[in-house]
Scaffold this active site. Sequence first.
Site, PDB file in Angstrom:
ATOM      1  N   ASN A   1      81.162  34.403  -0.921  1.00  0.00           N
ATOM      2  CA  ASN A   1      81.793  33.212  -1.498  1.00  0.00           C
ATOM      3  C   ASN A   1      82.643  33.581  -2.708  1.00  0.00           C
ATOM      4  OD1 ASN A   1      81.340  30.665  -0.101  1.00  0.00           O
ATOM      5  ND2 ASN A   1      79.171  31.068  -0.406  1.00  0.00           N
TER       6      ASN A   1
ATOM      7  N   ARG B   1      62.818  32.766 -18.873  1.00  0.00           N
ATOM      8  CA  ARG B   1      64.030  32.225 -18.258  1.00  0.00           C
ATOM      9  C   ARG B   1      65.004  31.755 -19.336  1.00  0.00           C
ATOM     10  NH1 ARG B   1      62.514  28.506 -13.897  1.00  0.00           N
ATOM     11  NH2 ARG B   1      62.556  30.413 -12.710  1.00  0.00           N
TER      12      ARG B   1
ATOM     13  N   LEU C   1      68.219  27.888 -12.932  1.00  0.00           N
ATOM     14  CA  LEU C   1      68.659  27.854 -14.323  1.00  0.00           C
ATOM     15  C   LEU C   1      67.790  26.900 -15.137  1.00  0.00           C
ATOM     16  CD1 LEU C   1      72.440  27.728 -13.466  1.00  0.00           C
ATOM     17  CD2 LEU C   1      71.247  29.670 -14.497  1.00  0.00           C
TER      18      LEU C   1
ATOM     19  N   ASN D   1      77.991  24.384  -7.838  1.00  0.00           N
ATOM     20  CA  ASN D   1      77.227  25.233  -6.924  1.00  0.00           C
ATOM     21  C   ASN D   1      77.606  24.900  -5.493  1.00  0.00           C
ATOM     22  OD1 ASN D   1      75.107  27.078  -6.143  1.00  0.00           O
ATOM     23  ND2 ASN D   1      73.847  25.315  -5.634  1.00  0.00           N
TER      24      ASN D   1
ATOM     25  N   HIS E   1      75.906  24.856  -1.669  1.00  0.00           N
ATOM     26  CA  HIS E   1      74.586  24.852  -1.045  1.00  0.00           C
ATOM     27  C   HIS E   1      74.752  24.731   0.471  1.00  0.00           C
ATOM     28  CE1 HIS E   1      70.270  24.308  -0.829  1.00  0.00           C
ATOM     29  NE2 HIS E   1      70.474  23.318   0.022  1.00  0.00           N
TER      30      HIS E   1
ATOM     31  N   GLU F   1      67.827  18.787 -12.043  1.00  0.00           N
ATOM     32  CA  GLU F   1      67.079  18.679 -10.790  1.00  0.00           C
ATOM     33  C   GLU F   1      67.774  19.527  -9.717  1.00  0.00           C
ATOM     34  OE1 GLU F   1      65.810  15.422  -7.394  1.00  0.00           O
ATOM     35  OE2 GLU F   1      66.526  14.688  -9.309  1.00  0.00           O
TER      36      GLU F   1
END
Length: 191
Positions: free
Chosen positions: A16, A67, A95, A109, A111, A145
């Site tokens: 990508n 993280r 993240l 993003n 998906h 989320e």
Amino acid sequence: MLRVKTAVLISGNGSNLQALIDAAAAPGFPAEIALVISNKPDAYGLTRATHAGIATHVIAHRDYPTRDAFDSAMSDVLVAQGIQLICLAGFMRILSDGFVQQWENRLINIHPSLLPKYKGLNTHQRALDAGDAQHGATVHWVIPELDAGPIILQEALAILPGDTAETLQARVHALEHRIYPAALAKVAASG
């Protein structure tokens, strides 16, 4: 034309990423791929970026105790490089909320499903197991989320008789390589 300075975060092969690099090379494309960050030093996507003359940075997540510490290190590099927009492209790390909030409305993003269906992993097999007639890919804004942000662009393809998770994945990848550059152009052009 002033182009939006964009970073791409990767963990692997970078197919990508390559689609984004190729699109951004076209005259008039509203985004510049200015930086590629990987959490894995052996990610082939880093080679793709180097061949295209794009700056790279490796930030190994294993070098950080939490993280939040890892995400903070990434953010420091992004800010130092003047990055305006971030594309996640096979970046296999969840993240932190703090990172996502810091980059709110500047973080997208891709998906491999027709969100909101099949958030998370193993989307191709899950679509097959459910007997779905269609599958596809979605480019969305990143929110805390997982895989739940507003959709920027989504495209479906038919699940064919005899499809396996592998054949479906290959066709979805081809779809991703088309819609991710289109979504980046749309976001970058809108300012």
